[in-house]
Design an enzyme around this catalytic site. Structure first.
Site, PDB file in Angstrom:
ATOM      1  N   TYR A  88       0.872  -1.175   0.000  1.00 38.06           N
ATOM      2  CA  TYR A  88       0.000   0.000   0.000  1.00 38.06           C
ATOM      3  C   TYR A  88       0.908   1.224   0.000  1.00 38.06           C
ATOM      4  O   TYR A  88       2.066   1.147  -0.404  1.00 38.06           O
ATOM      5  CB  TYR A  88      -0.900  -0.127   1.254  1.00 38.06           C
ATOM      6  N   ARG A 142      -6.038  10.419 -10.975  1.00 32.48           N
ATOM      7  CA  ARG A 142      -5.324  11.172  -9.930  1.00 32.48           C
ATOM      8  C   ARG A 142      -4.883  10.170  -8.874  1.00 32.48           C
ATOM      9  O   ARG A 142      -5.474  10.071  -7.801  1.00 32.48           O
ATOM     10  CB  ARG A 142      -6.261  12.232  -9.327  1.00 32.48           C
ATOM     11  N   LYS A 160      -5.807  -1.492  -2.150  1.00 30.18           N
ATOM     12  CA  LYS A 160      -6.895  -1.189  -1.211  1.00 30.18           C
ATOM     13  C   LYS A 160      -7.645  -2.473  -0.873  1.00 30.18           C
ATOM     14  O   LYS A 160      -8.041  -2.694   0.270  1.00 30.18           O
ATOM     15  CB  LYS A 160      -7.863  -0.168  -1.820  1.00 30.18           C
ATOM     16  N   GLU A 231     -12.125   5.467  -6.217  1.00 30.45           N
ATOM     17  CA  GLU A 231     -10.773   5.767  -5.737  1.00 30.45           C
ATOM     18  C   GLU A 231     -10.008   6.594  -6.753  1.00 30.45           C
ATOM     19  O   GLU A 231      -9.962   6.246  -7.937  1.00 30.45           O
ATOM     20  CB  GLU A 231     -10.028   4.445  -5.496  1.00 30.45           C
ATOM     21  N   ASP A 232      -9.432   7.656  -6.290  1.00 32.36           N
ATOM     22  CA  ASP A 232      -8.456   8.407  -7.078  1.00 32.36           C
ATOM     23  C   ASP A 232      -8.954   8.847  -8.455  1.00 32.36           C
ATOM     24  O   ASP A 232      -8.234   8.752  -9.454  1.00 32.36           O
ATOM     25  CB  ASP A 232      -7.137   7.614  -7.172  1.00 32.36           C
ATOM     26  N   ASP A 254     -13.608   7.143  -1.469  1.00 31.72           N
ATOM     27  CA  ASP A 254     -12.607   6.993  -0.416  1.00 31.72           C
ATOM     28  C   ASP A 254     -11.834   8.287  -0.175  1.00 31.72           C
ATOM     29  O   ASP A 254     -11.472   8.606   0.953  1.00 31.72           O
ATOM     30  CB  ASP A 254     -11.644   5.872  -0.834  1.00 31.72           C
ATOM     31  N   ASP A 255     -11.556   9.030  -1.234  1.00 30.65           N
ATOM     32  CA  ASP A 255     -10.722  10.223  -1.096  1.00 30.65           C
ATOM     33  C   ASP A 255     -11.492  11.379  -0.489  1.00 30.65           C
ATOM     34  O   ASP A 255     -10.934  12.188   0.246  1.00 30.65           O
ATOM     35  CB  ASP A 255     -10.150  10.621  -2.457  1.00 30.65           C
ATOM     36  N   ASN A 401      -0.042  12.137  -0.114  1.00 28.56           N
ATOM     37  CA  ASN A 401       0.591  10.840  -0.362  1.00 28.56           C
ATOM     38  C   ASN A 401       1.224  10.808  -1.743  1.00 28.56           C
ATOM     39  O   ASN A 401       0.751  11.506  -2.629  1.00 28.56           O
ATOM     40  CB  ASN A 401      -0.469   9.733  -0.287  1.00 28.56           C
TER      41      ASN A 401
END
Ligand SMILES: O=C([O-])CC(=O)C(=O)O
Ligand SMILES: [Mg+2]
Length: 567
Positions: A88, A142, A160, A231-232, A254-255, A401
């Protein structure tokens, strides 16, 4: 039972053959006489630790997960603190960047814009060994703070989901990693002969939305029990698709929501400590967000509930929050603003743009500084020292991150505040020794939230994921600190403690003056969070598993734990 995906070539194109199998029987004669699990664990660990780089370790573990998932998850649970930075954040970031070069075998589902109109048949390709329960879906636009990686985003979905299995006991075969290929705008990849995605620029939003509508609909038909974690996605699309689908399907982002919840949780614990040090009430905190993308605004939204839970009105809560983007302080009189920034744009400032972070800090006098900018070292010595001058115990959370994009290091935060800082970062930093004391950084990463939030939503068979469920996950995490952890001023539980930690080890930890737990407590924490999420779902009437309503909290917690898969 695990799914085995075997690549076969047909007319020059790789196809997948899928079979399912229980852990392969170790037939006498086919394995060395002295191969046993206990010793093999040590062997695998030794091989892992012998690799010279993190990406090598990632590749090794990825292979281990394929040919011996039980051993992979067994080790993962036992060595969570060692494994998470590899499978991760941060190593998964590098794994994404190098995905097309390091690619060895299929591990998830790719759905591309070329599949528009026949997405159903693509989803059909996924083996129905067990009902799929959770899918992490990215479009690679992203990835972490690394930008548009196109199809190279696949490892983030895989990573994840490994944490869902390890951290919440979701069965490996109930997970589907998905990467959508809608093109990429990163020229480097378009020019890379090894790039595995479509060689085209990203399609416009209206075309993407038509694709997403079909994709989400077909997912709900093909996998009726599925929860989708977005996600992303790039900021605008992250908000757009969360709003578009959140009342229609069980889905969360999630973000926006996971990161929001984890930061709220750490902030709740930090604010109590900061207020105790300053003598100022909890409602007087002022939070400055450096970075106003999906994560920044998502976290800001979530942090409002810190103030509303303390009794402030929505209006008053919003007033405690300030955003800074690439142009400086976000305020109404500045001119045109992106849609998602309007809500927090200040009206109490009308002067010329306040561009530098230091100027903004001097104007706002924040008690807390949150970094969601993906600008490494944006929290300079001056910035940190100013925060320390304004507050006896400043809250500084560089949350970007992976590690290399963090707004400051733990070392900087400790040094420039003389050890007086409440710190949490998005990616892991090592503990350090300061004036004879070992200080441990908090890790405000959404990995604390999504496994438990997802597990709760799955077990309650939620029709949708409400804000109240996300908030419950956050409060559940904040409340999962043990009395010892509270005593030690921890912001987050440390998640690598062995589940049934012995009193002896606990005593040793205390003697070692540990500020955080060690892992494997992650499952205990996830179960607790899941229980809170289920209760919130029931209150919001989005649950579809009425049996759980009749259970006492104790029984519900036992039920949640009983549902966890164990390697
Ligand atoms: O993956 C992580 O470590 C946290 C996260 O969601 C992100 O940075 O986008
Ligand atoms: Mg993310």
């Amino acid at each position: 039972m695990t799914i085995v995906l075997t690549p076969v070539w047909q007319n020059g194109v790789q196809k997948l053959k899928m079979t399912s199998q229980a852990r392969p029987q170790l037939k006498r004669g086919l394995t060395p006489p002295e191969l046993n699990d206990e010793v093999h664990e040590t062997r695998c660990l030794t091989q892992l630790r012998g690799k010279v780089s993190d990406i090598e370790r990632y590749i090794f573990l990825s292979a281990l997960k394929e040919f011996d998932p039980h051993m992979f998850y067994r080790l993962c649970l036992k060595h969570m603190a060692e494994f998470t930075p590899i499978i991760y954040t941060p190593t998964v970031g590098q794994a994404c960047q190098e995905f097309s070069h390091n690619y060895r075998r299929p591990e998830g589902l790719f759905v591309s814009i070329k599949d528009k109109g026949k997405i159903k048949s693509i989803l059909n390709a996924w083996p129905k060994i067990d009902d799929a329960r959770i899918s992490v879906v990215t479009d690679g636009s992203r990835i972490l703070g690394l930008g548009d990686l196109g199809i190279n985003g696949m490892p983030i979905s895989i990573g994840k989901l490994s944490l869902y299995v390890a951290g919440a006991g979701i069965r490996p075969e109930s997970t589907i990693p998905i990467c959508l290929d809608l093109g990429t705008n990163t020229q480097k990849y378009l020019d890379d002969p090894l790039y595995l995605g479509l060689r085209k620029r990203r399609v416009p939003t209206d075309e993407m939305t038509a694709f997403m509508d079909e994709f989400m609909y077909e997912m709900s038909v093909q996998f009726p029990k599925l929860l989708v974690q977005f996600e992303d996605f790039s900021t605008d699309h992250a908000f757009l698709y969360l709003e578009r689908y959140r009342d229609k399907y069980p889905v969360f982002n999630d973000d926006i929501q996971g990161t929001g919840a984890v930061v709220l949780s750490g902030f709740i614990n930090a604010a109590k400590l900061a207020s105790a040090a300053s003598g100022q009430p909890l409602t007087s905190h002022r939070i400055l967000f450096f970075g106003a993308g999906s994560a920044g605004v998502g976290v800001a939204m979530q942090l409002m509930s810190f103030f509303t839970l303390e009794g402030l009105s929505e209006e008053e809560a919003r007033d405690r929050i300030y955003l800074v983007d690439t142009q400086g302080l976000v305020y109404k009189a500045r001119g045109e603003l992106a849609e998602h920034k309007h809500y927090f744009a200040r009206t109490d400032y009308t002067g010329p743009p306040l561009k530098s972070l230091l100027d903004v800090i001097e104007f706002v006098r924040p008690t807390a500084l949150m970094g969601l900018s993906t600008t490494s070292n944006a929290f300079t010595q001056d910035v940190i020292q100013t925060m320390a001058a304004l507050n006896p115990l400043p809250i500084i959370f560089p949350l970007s991150n992976p590690v290399k994009l963090s707004e400051c290091t733990f070392d900087d935060a400790v040094r420039y505040t003389n050890g007086k800082v409440l710190f949490a970062s998005g990616s892991p930093f090592d503990a350090l020794n300061f004036q004879g004391q070992t200080l441990h950084p908090g890790q405000g990463n959404n990995m604390y939230i999504f496994p438990g939030l997802g597990l709760g939503a799955i077990l309650a068979r939620c029709a949708s994921v409400t804000d109240s469920m996300v908030e419950a996950s956050s409060l559940g995490l904040a409340n999962s600190l043990t009395p010892e952890e509270e005593e030690m001023n921890l912001l987050y539980p440390q998640i690598d403690r062995i589940r049934e930690i012995s009193a002896f080890i606990a005593m040793q930890e205390e003697e070692m003056n540990l500020l955080y737990h060690q892992i494997d407590r992650i499952r205990e924490i996830s179960a607790f969070i899941a229980m809170q999420v289920i209760r919130a779902a029931q209150t919001a009437n989005v649950d579809r598993n009425p049996d759980l309503r009749r259970m006492s909290d104790d029984d519900l917690l036992t039920f949640v734990k009983s549902k966890m898969w164990n390697p």
